[in-house]
Write a protein that holds these residues in place. Structure first.
Motif, PDB file in Angstrom:
ATOM      1  N   UNK A 130       0.883  -1.262  -0.139  1.00 53.89           N
ATOM      2  CA  UNK A 130      -0.110  -0.068   0.037  1.00 53.89           C
ATOM      3  C   UNK A 130       0.911   1.384   0.276  1.00 53.89           C
ATOM      4  N   UNK A 131       1.867   1.208   0.761  1.00 56.48           N
ATOM      5  CA  UNK A 131       2.802   2.411   0.991  1.00 56.48           C
ATOM      6  C   UNK A 131       3.383   2.665  -0.595  1.00 56.48           C
ATOM      7  N   UNK A 132       3.844   1.609  -1.214  1.00 54.54           N
ATOM      8  CA  UNK A 132       4.577   1.837  -2.584  1.00 54.54           C
ATOM      9  C   UNK A 132       3.469   2.156  -3.453  1.00 54.54           C
ATOM     10  N   UNK A 133       2.353   1.539  -3.523  1.00 55.36           N
ATOM     11  CA  UNK A 133       1.291   2.273  -4.342  1.00 55.36           C
ATOM     12  C   UNK A 133       0.876   3.547  -4.314  1.00 55.36           C
ATOM     13  N   UNK A 134       0.766   4.097  -3.068  1.00 54.39           N
ATOM     14  CA  UNK A 134       0.577   5.771  -2.631  1.00 54.39           C
ATOM     15  C   UNK A 134       1.782   6.392  -3.177  1.00 54.39           C
ATOM     16  N   UNK A 135       2.992   5.965  -2.969  1.00 56.42           N
ATOM     17  CA  UNK A 135       4.099   6.681  -3.539  1.00 56.42           C
ATOM     18  C   UNK A 135       4.066   6.636  -4.941  1.00 56.42           C
ATOM     19  N   UNK A 136       3.640   5.732  -5.620  1.00 56.70           N
ATOM     20  CA  UNK A 136       3.640   5.707  -7.266  1.00 56.70           C
ATOM     21  C   UNK A 136       2.553   6.580  -7.615  1.00 56.70           C
ATOM     22  N   UNK A 137       1.289   6.629  -6.854  1.00 59.27           N
ATOM     23  CA  UNK A 137       0.274   7.628  -7.430  1.00 59.27           C
ATOM     24  C   UNK A 137       0.626   9.145  -7.260  1.00 59.27           C
ATOM     25  N   UNK A 138       1.092   9.348  -5.975  1.00 52.15           N
ATOM     26  CA  UNK A 138       1.710  10.655  -5.779  1.00 52.15           C
ATOM     27  C   UNK A 138       2.745  11.016  -6.784  1.00 52.15           C
ATOM     28  N   UNK A 139       3.667  10.357  -7.249  1.00 50.16           N
ATOM     29  CA  UNK A 139       4.631  10.345  -8.390  1.00 50.16           C
ATOM     30  C   UNK A 139       3.913  10.486  -9.622  1.00 50.16           C
ATOM     31  N   UNK A 140       2.994   9.773 -10.030  1.00 51.76           N
ATOM     32  CA  UNK A 140       2.273   9.912 -11.279  1.00 51.76           C
ATOM     33  C   UNK A 140       1.475  11.207 -11.216  1.00 51.76           C
ATOM     34  N   UNK A 141       0.876  11.628 -10.172  1.00 46.90           N
ATOM     35  CA  UNK A 141       0.038  12.747 -10.068  1.00 46.90           C
ATOM     36  C   UNK A 141       0.807  14.167 -10.353  1.00 46.90           C
ATOM     37  N   UNK A 142       2.095  13.943  -9.645  1.00 44.31           N
ATOM     38  CA  UNK A 142       2.855  15.213  -9.744  1.00 44.31           C
ATOM     39  C   UNK A 142       3.425  15.270 -11.149  1.00 44.31           C
ATOM     40  N   UNK A 143       3.789  14.350 -11.852  1.00 45.89           N
ATOM     41  CA  UNK A 143       3.806  14.415 -13.397  1.00 45.89           C
ATOM     42  C   UNK A 143       2.688  14.984 -14.066  1.00 45.89           C
ATOM     43  N   UNK A 144       1.565  14.294 -13.799  1.00 44.69           N
ATOM     44  CA  UNK A 144       0.435  14.579 -14.419  1.00 44.69           C
ATOM     45  C   UNK A 144       0.091  16.089 -14.380  1.00 44.69           C
ATOM     46  N   UNK A 145       0.175  16.446 -12.956  1.00 40.87           N
ATOM     47  CA  UNK A 145      -0.051  17.955 -12.664  1.00 40.87           C
ATOM     48  C   UNK A 145       0.902  18.922 -13.565  1.00 40.87           C
TER      49      UNK A 145
END
Length: 601
Positions: free
Chosen positions: A16-31
């Motif tokens: 779960x921690x890795x998934x949250x980290x990946x999602x945050x990373x992807x959202x930063x890129x998309x933003x």
């Protein structure tokens, strides 16, 4: 390299921690991709909202026309009916116009995002160090630029429009239904309970399957690219059957995953239709009783039925959006992982200029290890005076190529410093470093284009006469003149029109034209036959006279032109002297030379 970065990106399961980290990373890129497009985004949202409102107004207008327009016509008053008909046409035209507007705007956003993302991936992977490219296969890089970007393109082209339009349409439909007839709105709200359960079931099961689908797709591409890239080795070692089995297994895995995805839709779509039809039936039955007792008008009932039915229409589109979203999200995770990678050989924050290098190279207490348990150079000191030509000799794995890569700054030492003219390579301006030090490797890579273009790569502003002079210096001019179009001959990818030895000669000419202060030849004569090697050695003797040169070679004939020979074993120098001195001794180099001489006999 983090577990959620490049090395871990082909995994199917994360904590779960890795998934949250990946999602945050992807959202930063998309933003960061969408930030410059905010005005266009807002215009698109406004156009979608107004379009949805215009479309949702239709059933209410029909209800007005039936309940007010028809009774008025009986009394010879045609204005309400005409007004409802005109309003229906106008809302249709406005909706159609706004649909065209937001399609154009969304296409503009999609193309801007893709161009930005494609450029970022290309420029960033160019900047990443050799360590990254040696561990990250070319097939995976190609997958990032092809299938992953295609998944994002599909989502940006249609998926986001479907999502925003579908959500706006459903919200406006529900609001209009409640305003028009709240009991029918209650029926719709009750239907949302099984709809939410079904949607959540679909979401949970599809999320994992879509990630598996992207991983399976990436593995297919990697297998195909690596097979085609190494087709000579495949055919030379009769690897076709084994590749057929491996590729077949990957295809089967990809098919099985997609079959399971389709199985989800086989449950979701019929379930969605059942819930929608049940809600419509309940609205008709309950509304019918109210029409009979006079508490509900027929037009309102018709509008309520239309609203209830239309509420569920976008759900299939949203399911398709979720399909594309999962693929795009997985692709964005992989791309963001690549973009998050930092060069292991970073550019200096305050670079030092070195316009004219003399070429003195020193190793001061250098230690280097690829990994903690794989130390290649255990404390290394070496001084190479400017203008000296040294030859590195030793068995495979002795550390010769590692030493050359440290001089070229493909890697940085784990400890100590490599200096050029008393300046740490880590402080030099990258342009000055690349101009001062040039390395020619065993793989003489030629880019698509003419022979002249490939030679001029060493000095892009070189004149044709300079290109020819460089070719003559290394003995390449004669065979180039014999090509179909001479210097204008297209070598094709990887130099398909020239032999391995000829490719090496072209790469020599390219390096010579660059005129570096330090020239590194890493097994660069291994592809040459004996006559060609002798011809090149004549050119090398002339060219290396006034520059520092490091020659790594197993052929001891190449070593003869060196001023100094270093024999390496296990990352250490075990012999150091001129070729004549070492040949006359009884050490390692003398034994190697004697064995080489006997092999010629």
């Amino acid at each position: 390299m983090s577990v959620t970065g490049v090395q871990g990106e082909e995994r199917e399961h994360y904590t779960r921690a890795e998934s949250r980290q990946i999602r945050r990373r992807s959202m930063r890129l998309l933003g960061s991709l969408l930030h410059p497009l905010r005005p266009t985004l807002w215009l698109t949202v406004i156009a979608v909202m107004l379009s949805s409102a215009a479309q949702v107004a239709g059933p209410a207008i029909i209800a007005y026309g039936i309940d007010t327009g028809i009774p008025a016509l009986i009394g010879q008053n045609w204005w309400p009916a005409a007004l409802s008909g005109a309003a229906y046409v106008v809302t249709g035209l406005v909706g159609a116009f706004l649909i065209a507007v937001y399609i154009r705007l969304s296409a503009r956003i999609s193309q801007a995002v893709l161009i930005d993302l494609r450029t970022r991936v290309f420029l960033h992977t160019q900047k990443l160090s050799l360590e990254f490219h040696e561990s990250y296969t070319s097939g995976r890089i190609i997958s990032r630029q092809t299938s992953d970007l295609d998944a994002i393109r599909e989502l940006m082209d249609e998926g986001l429009t479907l999502l925003v339009r579908g959500l706006m349409y459903m919200v406006f439909t529900a609001v209009m239904l409640i305003i028009l007839d709240w009991p029918s709105g209650v029926v719709l709200l009750i239907a949302l309970v099984p709809l939410g359960i079904l949607t959540r079931w679909f979401q949970l099961r599809s999320q994992q399957l879509f990630r598996r689908s992207r991983v399976a797709s990436a593995r297919l591409i990697v297998q195909f690219v690596e097979t085609m890239t190494g087709i000579r080795a495949v055919q030379a070692f009769r690897k076709e059957r084994r590749n057929e089995r491996e590729f077949g297994a990957l295809v089967e895995d990809y098919r099985d995953v997609n079959a399971k995805v389709l199985g989800l839709f086989a449950v979701f779509n019929p379930g969605l239709a059942l819930i929608g039809n049940t809600a419509v039936a309940a609205t008709i039955v309950l509304g019918g009783f109210r029409v009979v007792d006079g508490s509900l008008q027929v037009g309102v009932l018709l509008a309520a039925v239309l609203y209830t039915k239309r509420f569920f229409d976008p759900m299939e589109d949203l399911a398709m959006f979720y399909n594309g979203y999962q693929s795009a999200a997985s692709a964005l995770e992989k791309i963001s992982g690549v973009l998050e990678e930092e060069p292991s050989v970073p550019d200096p924050e305050r670079p030092v200029d070195l316009w004219n290098a003399n070429g003195r190279v020193r190793f001061d207490g250098v230690e280097f290890a690829y990994t903690k348990d794989r130390v290649v150079l255990p404390r290394f000191d070496l001084d190479i005076p400017a203008g000296q030509t040294i030859a590195l000799v030793g068995s495979t794995g002795a550390g010769k190529s590692t030493l050359a890569k440290l001089i070229a700054r493909f890697y940085d030492p784990s400890d100590g410093a490599v200096t050029l003219d008393e300046l740490d390579l880590r402080t030099l301006h990258p342009k000055d470093l690349r101009r001062a030090i040039v390395m020619v490797t065993q793989e003489a890579y030629l880019f698509s284009g003419s022979v002249a273009d490939n030679i001029a790569l060493g000095k892009p502003d070189a004149s044709f006469d300079e290109v020819v002079a460089a070719a003559k210096a290394v003995g390449a001019h004669e065979f180039i003149e014999g090509l179909p179009n001479g210097y204008d001959t297209d070598v094709n990818k990887r130099g398909g029109r020239v032999s391995a030895g000829q490719r090496q000669l072209i790469s020599f000419a390219r390096a010579f034209l660059a005129n570096p202060a330090v020239l590194i030849l890493d097994e660069a004569t291994s592809s040459l036959d004996i006559p060609s090697e002798r011809l090149v050695q004549e050119g090398l003797t002339k060219l290396l006279a006034d520059r520092t040169a490091i020659i790594i070679a197993h052929r001891l004939s190449t070593v003869a032109i060196a001023d100094r020979v270093l024999v390496m074993e296990h990352g250490r120098i075990v012999e150091d002297g001129s070729p004549a001195e070492l040949i006359g001794g009884d050490g390692r180099f003398a034994a190697l030379h004697a064995a080489w001489r006997d092999s010629l006999v």
